[in-house]
Design a protein around this motif. Sequence first.
Motif, PDB file in Angstrom:
ATOM      1  N   GLY A  19     -38.267 -78.056  -4.158  1.00 53.80           N
ATOM      2  CA  GLY A  19     -38.009 -77.965  -2.630  1.00 53.80           C
ATOM      3  C   GLY A  19     -37.610 -79.288  -1.615  1.00 53.80           C
ATOM      4  O   GLY A  19     -37.334 -78.937  -0.522  1.00 53.80           O
ATOM      5  N   GLN A  68     -36.007 -77.742   6.057  1.00 49.96           N
ATOM      6  CA  GLN A  68     -37.276 -78.352   6.894  1.00 49.96           C
ATOM      7  C   GLN A  68     -37.532 -79.598   7.018  1.00 49.96           C
ATOM      8  O   GLN A  68     -36.931 -80.428   6.248  1.00 49.96           O
ATOM      9  CB  GLN A  68     -38.519 -77.543   6.086  1.00 49.96           C
ATOM     10  CG  GLN A  68     -38.625 -76.062   5.870  1.00 49.96           C
ATOM     11  CD  GLN A  68     -39.805 -75.839   4.792  1.00 49.96           C
ATOM     12  OE1 GLN A  68     -40.039 -76.522   3.812  1.00 49.96           O
ATOM     13  NE2 GLN A  68     -40.460 -74.944   5.184  1.00 49.96           N
ATOM     14  N   ASP A  85     -37.197 -71.510   8.741  1.00 46.19           N
ATOM     15  CA  ASP A  85     -38.239 -70.646   8.041  1.00 46.19           C
ATOM     16  C   ASP A  85     -37.672 -70.308   6.673  1.00 46.19           C
ATOM     17  O   ASP A  85     -36.907 -69.468   6.523  1.00 46.19           O
ATOM     18  CB  ASP A  85     -38.677 -69.281   8.729  1.00 46.19           C
ATOM     19  CG  ASP A  85     -39.408 -68.473   8.152  1.00 46.19           C
ATOM     20  OD1 ASP A  85     -40.039 -68.785   6.919  1.00 46.19           O
ATOM     21  OD2 ASP A  85     -40.007 -67.400   8.850  1.00 46.19           O
ATOM     22  N   CYS A  86     -38.057 -71.109   5.628  1.00 45.29           N
ATOM     23  CA  CYS A  86     -37.615 -70.824   4.444  1.00 45.29           C
ATOM     24  C   CYS A  86     -38.623 -70.168   3.325  1.00 45.29           C
ATOM     25  O   CYS A  86     -38.459 -70.125   2.086  1.00 45.29           O
ATOM     26  CB  CYS A  86     -37.631 -72.353   3.672  1.00 45.29           C
ATOM     27  SG  CYS A  86     -36.544 -73.282   4.809  1.00 45.29           S
ATOM     28  N   THR A  87     -39.247 -69.507   3.940  1.00 47.13           N
ATOM     29  CA  THR A  87     -40.415 -68.523   3.051  1.00 47.13           C
ATOM     30  C   THR A  87     -39.577 -67.575   2.048  1.00 47.13           C
ATOM     31  O   THR A  87     -40.012 -67.160   0.943  1.00 47.13           O
ATOM     32  CB  THR A  87     -41.313 -67.812   3.725  1.00 47.13           C
ATOM     33  OG1 THR A  87     -40.723 -67.115   4.734  1.00 47.13           O
ATOM     34  CG2 THR A  87     -42.411 -68.858   4.495  1.00 47.13           C
ATOM     35  N   SER A  88     -38.350 -67.101   2.656  1.00 52.08           N
ATOM     36  CA  SER A  88     -37.798 -66.297   1.654  1.00 52.08           C
ATOM     37  C   SER A  88     -37.127 -66.774   0.578  1.00 52.08           C
ATOM     38  O   SER A  88     -36.676 -66.072  -0.546  1.00 52.08           O
ATOM     39  CB  SER A  88     -36.747 -65.536   2.813  1.00 52.08           C
ATOM     40  OG  SER A  88     -35.635 -66.430   2.922  1.00 52.08           O
ATOM     41  N   GLY A  90     -38.676 -68.950  -1.179  1.00 48.27           N
ATOM     42  CA  GLY A  90     -40.061 -69.330  -1.900  1.00 48.27           C
ATOM     43  C   GLY A  90     -40.596 -70.901  -1.554  1.00 48.27           C
ATOM     44  O   GLY A  90     -41.355 -71.204  -2.293  1.00 48.27           O
ATOM     45  N   MET A  91     -40.112 -71.193  -0.456  1.00 49.44           N
ATOM     46  CA  MET A  91     -40.593 -72.580  -0.076  1.00 49.44           C
ATOM     47  C   MET A  91     -41.643 -72.247   0.953  1.00 49.44           C
ATOM     48  O   MET A  91     -42.054 -71.124   1.792  1.00 49.44           O
ATOM     49  CB  MET A  91     -39.733 -73.297   0.601  1.00 49.44           C
ATOM     50  CG  MET A  91     -38.511 -73.706  -0.340  1.00 49.44           C
ATOM     51  SD  MET A  91     -37.191 -74.535   0.737  1.00 49.44           S
ATOM     52  CE  MET A  91     -37.965 -75.886   1.353  1.00 49.44           C
ATOM     53  N   LYS A  92     -42.734 -72.928   0.895  1.00 50.65           N
ATOM     54  CA  LYS A  92     -43.964 -72.985   1.973  1.00 50.65           C
ATOM     55  C   LYS A  92     -43.727 -73.516   3.315  1.00 50.65           C
ATOM     56  O   LYS A  92     -42.732 -74.242   3.490  1.00 50.65           O
ATOM     57  CB  LYS A  92     -45.305 -73.693   1.529  1.00 50.65           C
ATOM     58  CG  LYS A  92     -45.735 -73.028   0.238  1.00 50.65           C
ATOM     59  CD  LYS A  92     -47.014 -73.734  -0.363  1.00 50.65           C
ATOM     60  CE  LYS A  92     -47.468 -73.180  -1.759  1.00 50.65           C
ATOM     61  NZ  LYS A  92     -48.605 -73.877  -2.210  1.00 50.65           N
ATOM     62  N   ASN A  93     -44.202 -72.836   4.317  1.00 48.47           N
ATOM     63  CA  ASN A  93     -44.080 -73.442   5.867  1.00 48.47           C
ATOM     64  C   ASN A  93     -44.660 -74.888   5.905  1.00 48.47           C
ATOM     65  O   ASN A  93     -45.859 -75.008   5.200  1.00 48.47           O
ATOM     66  CB  ASN A  93     -44.647 -72.349   6.727  1.00 48.47           C
ATOM     67  CG  ASN A  93     -43.826 -71.364   7.123  1.00 48.47           C
ATOM     68  OD1 ASN A  93     -42.577 -71.532   7.036  1.00 48.47           O
ATOM     69  ND2 ASN A  93     -44.379 -70.197   7.456  1.00 48.47           N
ATOM     70  N   ILE A  94     -44.083 -75.599   6.643  1.00 46.53           N
ATOM     71  CA  ILE A  94     -44.709 -77.120   6.964  1.00 46.53           C
ATOM     72  C   ILE A  94     -45.523 -77.108   8.259  1.00 46.53           C
ATOM     73  O   ILE A  94     -44.586 -76.652   9.463  1.00 46.53           O
ATOM     74  CB  ILE A  94     -43.604 -78.119   6.844  1.00 46.53           C
ATOM     75  CG1 ILE A  94     -42.906 -78.137   5.611  1.00 46.53           C
ATOM     76  CG2 ILE A  94     -44.180 -79.342   7.164  1.00 46.53           C
ATOM     77  CD1 ILE A  94     -41.799 -78.849   5.322  1.00 46.53           C
TER      78      ILE A  94
END
Length: 104
Positions: A19, A68, A85-88, A90-94
């Motif tokens: 990531g 991010q 917003d990269c949750t789609s 597979g990355m977690k929000n910071i």
Amino acid sequence: MNGNAKVTLSAPTSGAYSGVLFYGDRTGTAAQSTFNGTADSLLTGAIYFPRQQVNYLGNFSGNGGCTQVVADTIQWSGSTTIKQDCTSLGMKNIPATQSVQLVE
């Protein structure tokens, strides 16, 4: 990145730096990283520069990717566009740990 650069970069999806697209040493000296001009790029991953200023200037468009940013200071100017917003992917929000002050 400057001028009419068109760059496509993605962070690794596994391993210790999963990531993380760009990494700056948190104990290093202060510096700056700039995304500038009419650069139209696809950047996917986190930009981690805790001791640096990150500048998004001009008409930089990172619209197709997902970025991010963790930095000491972030400067936005012009018509800069990024998706954070990269949750789609597979990355977690910071989460933000400090208040944000916008300067015009």
